[in-house]
Design a protein around this motif. Structure first.
Motif, PDB file in Angstrom:
ATOM      1  N   UNK A  67       0.766  -1.133  -0.107  1.00 23.35           N
ATOM      2  CA  UNK A  67      -0.104  -0.089   0.050  1.00 23.35           C
ATOM      3  C   UNK A  67       0.703   1.324  -0.150  1.00 23.35           C
ATOM      4  N   UNK A  68       0.658   2.236  -0.785  1.00 21.97           N
ATOM      5  CA  UNK A  68       1.332   3.320  -0.924  1.00 21.97           C
ATOM      6  C   UNK A  68       0.393   4.587  -1.072  1.00 21.97           C
ATOM      7  N   UNK A  69       0.922   5.648  -0.108  1.00 20.93           N
ATOM      8  CA  UNK A  69      -0.140   6.824   0.040  1.00 20.93           C
ATOM      9  C   UNK A  69       0.517   7.642  -1.296  1.00 20.93           C
ATOM     10  N   UNK A  70      -0.213   8.974  -1.709  1.00 24.69           N
ATOM     11  CA  UNK A  70       0.419   9.710  -2.465  1.00 24.69           C
ATOM     12  C   UNK A  70       1.290  10.286  -1.411  1.00 24.69           C
ATOM     13  N   UNK A  71       2.216  11.337  -2.130  1.00 28.31           N
ATOM     14  CA  UNK A  71       3.260  12.184  -1.238  1.00 28.31           C
ATOM     15  C   UNK A  71       2.514  12.925  -0.196  1.00 28.31           C
ATOM     16  N   UNK A  72       2.991  12.865   1.180  1.00 27.57           N
ATOM     17  CA  UNK A  72       2.758  13.285   2.303  1.00 27.57           C
ATOM     18  C   UNK A  72       3.756  14.292   2.760  1.00 27.57           C
ATOM     19  N   UNK A  87       8.963  15.121   2.709  1.00 31.14           N
ATOM     20  CA  UNK A  87       7.802  14.974   1.875  1.00 31.14           C
ATOM     21  C   UNK A  87       7.975  13.761   0.860  1.00 31.14           C
ATOM     22  N   UNK A  88       7.078  12.676   1.280  1.00 31.33           N
ATOM     23  CA  UNK A  88       7.201  11.522   0.486  1.00 31.33           C
ATOM     24  C   UNK A  88       5.958  10.692   0.872  1.00 31.33           C
ATOM     25  N   UNK A  89       5.850   9.758  -0.042  1.00 32.34           N
ATOM     26  CA  UNK A  89       4.735   8.695   0.313  1.00 32.34           C
ATOM     27  C   UNK A  89       4.869   7.662   1.583  1.00 32.34           C
ATOM     28  N   UNK A  90       4.031   7.372   2.221  1.00 32.23           N
ATOM     29  CA  UNK A  90       4.049   6.151   2.962  1.00 32.23           C
ATOM     30  C   UNK A  90       3.958   4.809   2.268  1.00 32.23           C
ATOM     31  N   UNK A  91       4.711   4.003   2.804  1.00 35.61           N
ATOM     32  CA  UNK A  91       4.535   2.608   2.061  1.00 35.61           C
ATOM     33  C   UNK A  91       4.342   1.621   3.162  1.00 35.61           C
ATOM     34  N   UNK A  92       3.397   0.669   2.994  1.00 30.08           N
ATOM     35  CA  UNK A  92       3.063  -0.441   3.907  1.00 30.08           C
ATOM     36  C   UNK A  92       3.317  -1.711   3.193  1.00 30.08           C
ATOM     37  N   UNK A  93       4.014  -2.636   3.819  1.00 26.21           N
ATOM     38  CA  UNK A  93       3.997  -4.020   3.466  1.00 26.21           C
ATOM     39  C   UNK A  93       4.859  -4.383   2.157  1.00 26.21           C
ATOM     40  N   UNK A  94       6.042  -3.692   2.056  1.00 23.13           N
ATOM     41  CA  UNK A  94       6.753  -3.980   0.548  1.00 23.13           C
ATOM     42  C   UNK A  94       7.617  -5.169   1.118  1.00 23.13           C
ATOM     43  N   UNK A  95       7.554  -6.031   0.068  1.00 25.32           N
ATOM     44  CA  UNK A  95       7.878  -7.420   0.317  1.00 25.32           C
ATOM     45  C   UNK A  95       7.584  -8.256   1.594  1.00 25.32           C
ATOM     46  N   UNK A  96       6.707  -7.954   2.375  1.00 28.26           N
ATOM     47  CA  UNK A  96       6.121  -8.572   3.380  1.00 28.26           C
ATOM     48  C   UNK A  96       5.401  -9.931   3.111  1.00 28.26           C
TER      49      UNK A  96
END
Length: 180
Positions: free
Chosen positions: A21-26, A137-146
């Motif tokens: 899951x990746x958000x837009x840049x925050x 200022x960047x996206x949050x990433x959840x679960x990469x390669x998890x």
């Protein structure tokens, strides 16, 4: 990831095949801290390190919460604070997968301190060399390669108060099917 249900509990199934899951840049502005609580069942003793959540990892003003198989089942929370590029890293031992855990990672860079809890118990702290702020200022990433089932993840833009932390961990534990 795929939304699944078992025993009345919903979770996102991450299979390690590049889903995340990746958000837009925050823009975090100038945060002194952050709190992350995750309820998850880690499923695989794969041969790589798993990213649970990241925000501009490896850069000043970013952070990374991950699971390290290579270091004997370690959860690691690393915060790179802005002033002087100081890094705070805290590790905690965990049962090998499959294991279901409530993980809370926090930082307050005004102190400065980085901490990690497993199942409601403080497992370790670290002190970065200098104070600073989370400023990226960047996206949050959840679960990469998890390879895991994530039942709940809560991310707040400050360190929890003691009562907030207890309340959030109990809430996430209930959503995960864990008793603290």
């Amino acid at each position: 990831p795929v939304l699944r249900q078992s025993g009345g509990l919903y979770y996102l199934e991450f299979d390690g095949a590049g889903d995340n899951l990746t958000t837009s840049s925050v823009s975090n502005g100038a945060l002194p801290g952050i709190g992350i609580t995750v309820g998850m069942e880690h499923l695989s003793t794969n041969t790589r390190d798993d990213t649970i959540v990241s925000f501009s990892p490896g850069a000043a003003g970013g952070f990374l919460l991950q699971y390290f198989l290579a270091q004997s089942n370690v959860y690691r929370f690393t915060v790179n604070n802005f002033t002087g590029g100081s890094v705070g890293t805290v590790d905690t031992q965990s049962a090998p997968p499959p294991s279901t855990r409530i993980i809370t990672a926090e930082t307050d860079l005004t102190i400065p301190e980085v901490s990690i809890d497993l199942d409601g118990t403080l497992e370790g702290t670290a002190t970065p060399a200098s104070t600073g702020l989370l400023t990226k200022s960047a996206p949050y990433t959840i679960g990469a390669d998890l390879i895991a089932d994530i039942y709940q993840i809560i991310l707040v833009r400050e360190k929890y108060t003691t009562s907030e932390k207890t309340d959030v961990e109990n809430y996430v534990a209930a959503k995960t099917g864990v008793t603290l």
